[in-house]
Write an enzyme that holds these catalytic residues in place. Structure first.
Site, PDB file in Angstrom:
ATOM      1  CB  THR A  73      45.973 -20.045 -81.108  1.00  0.00           C
ATOM      2  OG1 THR A  73      45.277 -19.223 -80.181  1.00  0.00           O
ATOM      3  CG2 THR A  73      45.028 -21.077 -81.671  1.00  0.00           C
ATOM      4  CB  THR A  87      43.608 -21.605 -78.528  1.00  0.00           C
ATOM      5  OG1 THR A  87      44.333 -20.493 -78.015  1.00  0.00           O
ATOM      6  CG2 THR A  87      42.135 -21.432 -78.190  1.00  0.00           C
ATOM      7  N   GLY A  90      46.475 -16.652 -83.974  1.00  0.00           N
ATOM      8  CA  GLY A  90      46.556 -15.196 -84.109  1.00  0.00           C
ATOM      9  C   GLY A  90      45.298 -14.439 -83.764  1.00  0.00           C
ATOM     10  N   GLY A  91      44.415 -15.024 -82.924  1.00  0.00           N
ATOM     11  CA  GLY A  91      43.207 -14.300 -82.550  1.00  0.00           C
ATOM     12  C   GLY A  91      42.423 -13.890 -83.787  1.00  0.00           C
TER      13      GLY A  91
END
Ligand code: DON
Length: 579
Positions: A388, A406, A480-481
């Protein structure tokens, strides 16, 4: 910031200096100071952009230098990243923009993707009754209705001051004439080349007749240039109607996807109220649902506020333990409650209240890990990569913009729309997979975040702005989720509790816990082996991992009145541009 505009400084100059000052004023009116680009920390007086690619930071900073504001610069940067950073920069995905105005007011633009009209909660349940998103995650079914162009158009219409054309043009030029491929991009593209063979338009666009691009070669994307020209000339209709919409819908029919021209025509970005909170006198402005980011961030900070974090010491077992326990609780609530608030009743006010944090804090034992209970509700599998991208902008008036957007996975679904040259996201995997199934493997099946027509899938993106006493302090965010929320949390704690410099606050090692799986992941070097043994003795399972997040941020030095752009050293292409 307490800086006076040049024009005022010129007016108040004493007569002895009048000639010199007049000359300087005339010069500054004719030509603003030169742009500086820096891979490391950049101090800037008039405006700064920090993003994942030099051409994009330059496009944003040039926009500022030409008289655009921070929203204009954020749009130019985001569109340039869609050309130069194809893993995550996008017009085929979605994200969030948090804006703080010079007077201290703030707002957010939500351009998260939506489920298509045909979507339903069981769409990723296979014939065997199992959750099947992994089979579809690089397929047309994984694609959500893109939001980026609508988001940028809405932000521009409400808050921009440059011409739309001037904001899109730099990306048209980058796509049409090409740009130099960096070492990092060359490595990234080469790593995907084999996989791209199943996606002919993507393989063609990101290889040189099937051969990998070498660093320094020019990557030209003619179809993408054509789409960007339509966006430049027609605004949002250049994407959501006409040729682009038709090409996208045709590709969906070809590949068995569900997005139609109607889905595209109906898509709307939304302006929302930010989620806000306070932390030891600092004001936190962050993203509201459909992101879980702002809510979880404020909830964790509230828990930590009742503890003497500074006395624990950065990276100590005691500090790590309390961080982990705050994370465990916030991520459990995330799984239970967080979703698109247009579809579900999300108790943001309660979750971000100081009283609720008191309750949570009271359940933390000083020296023993709590357990995460799959029986109550289970977590989610796996760790997420950092595909992202986050970028930060501050202009000379102190307007600040924090954007995270993202395609979800790196290069999203891998599907490039033939003839239109842009990659499509695979964001549908951010919905809960199988209604009712919350299990040991870590799937979540809670109601609020199920796929429904036009619902936005839950996100962890946490573009955030910090202020204090009415003054801007920092613009923060990361990819990074689920790790994003914890990365932003630790940057705030590093600044506020440990008094770290902006550079240290970004560079410091990070850790991540997300309730389930019940494991804490630490960046190598986060703590010494003996401290890790102490933490393990409290009952924490530790896994050592690769880098967490890429936080391209901007800070304000209140004494010097300077803006400080800090690209995250974890990214070799991250660049600050300012003047
Ligand atoms: O919206 C989200 O939270 C995720 N789709 C973001 C994905 C991301 O950061 C990349 N890492 N997997």
């Amino acid at each position: 910031m307490n800086r006076l505009p040049n024009s005022i400084l010129c007016l108040v100059a004493g007569s002895a200096l009048a000639v010199l000052v007049a000359a300087a004023c005339a010069q500054s009116a004719a030509a603003p100071p030169e742009l500086t680009l820096e891979r490391g920390v950049l101090e800037s007086e008039n405006g700064v952009v920090v993003s994942a690619y030099p051409h994009a930071s330059r496009a944003g900073a040039e926009t500022l230098r030409a008289g655009g504001n921070a929203v204009d610069a954020a749009i130019a940067t985001g569109l340039a990243l869609a050309v130069t950073h194809p893993a995550a920069g996008n017009i085929g995905g979605g994200g969030f923009m948090v804006i703080r105005f010079p007077d201290g007011a703030s707002t957010v633009i939500d351009f998260r993707e939506k489920a298509p009209l045909r979507a339903h909660p069981e769409m990723f349940v296979g014939e065997d009754g199992e959750y099947s998103f992994q089979i579809h995650h690089r397929s047309h079914l994984a694609v959500g209705v893109p939001g980026t162009v609508a988001g940028f158009a809405l932000a521009h219409e409400r808050y921009g001051r440059a011409s739309w054309r001037d904001l899109v043009d730099p990306s048209v030029v980058l796509a049409r004439d090409g740009f130099e491929v960096s070492e990092r991009l060359a490595r990234s593209l080469e790593g995907r080349l084999e996989a791209f063979r199943d996606y002919p338009a993507t393989h063609a666009q990101f290889s040189r007749d099937g051969e990998p691009y070498r660093p320094g070669e020019m990557l030209v994307q003619s179809d993408l240039a054509g789409t960007l020209e339509r966006i430049r000339d027609q605004g949002r209709d250049g994407f959501y109607a006409g040729v682009t919409a038709r090409l996208l819908a045709e590709e969906m029919v070809r590949g068995g996807g569900w997005i139609t021209e109607e889905d595209l025509a109906r898509y709307e970005a939304i302006e929302r109220e930010p989620v806000t909170g306070t932390y030891r006198g600092y004001e936190i402005i962050s993203m509201a649902p459909p992101s879980s980011g702002g809510t979880a961030l404020v909830a964790m900070l509230n828990v930590l506020e009742g503890l003497d974090v500074a006395a624990m010491g950065a990276g100590s077992p005691e500090h790590a333990h309390h961080l982990i326990e705050a994370m465990r609780r916030a991520f459990r609530d995330r799984a239970m409650f967080l979703a698109d608030a247009d579809f579900a009743d999300v108790p943001v006010e309660r979750l971000t209240s100081k009283a609720y944090a008191d309750e949570l804090r009271a359940t933390i034992q000083a020296e023993a890990a709590s357990t995460s209970a799959p029986g109550d509700i289970a977590g989610e599998p796996g760790w997420e990569s950092s595909e992202t991208t986050h970028y930060s902008v501050v202009d000379g008036d102190g307007m600040a913009v924090s954007v995270t957007y993202t395609l979800e996975g790196g290069y999203g679904s891998y599907i490039t729309v033939p003839g239109a040259g842009f990659l499509l996201n695979n964001e549908m995997g951010d919905f809960n997979g199988r209604p009712g199934l919350t299990d040991e493997r870590g799937l979540i099946g809670t109601e609020p975040n199920l796929a429904r027509p036009e619902q936005r899938m839950l996100s962890s993106m946490t573009p955030t702005i910090l202020a204090r006493d009415g003054e801007l302090v920092a613009v923060i965010g990361s990819p990074g989720g689920r790790t994003i929320i914890n990365t932003v949390l630790q940057i705030v704690v590093n600044l506020v509790d440990f008094g770290q410099s902006p550079e240290e606050a970004i560079a410091s090692r990070r850790l991540h816990h997300q309730w389930l799986p019940d494991v804490v992941r630490m960046e190598d070097g986060y703590m010494t082996e003996s401290d890790a043994a102490k933490l393990a003795a409290m009952g924490h399972e530790i896994s050592w991992g690769r880098g967490q997040g890429i936080a391209h941020c901007v800070f304000v030095d209140p004494e010097l009145g300077m803006l400080i752009g800090v690209p995250d050293p974890r990214d070799s292409d991250g660049t600050a541009a300012g003047y």
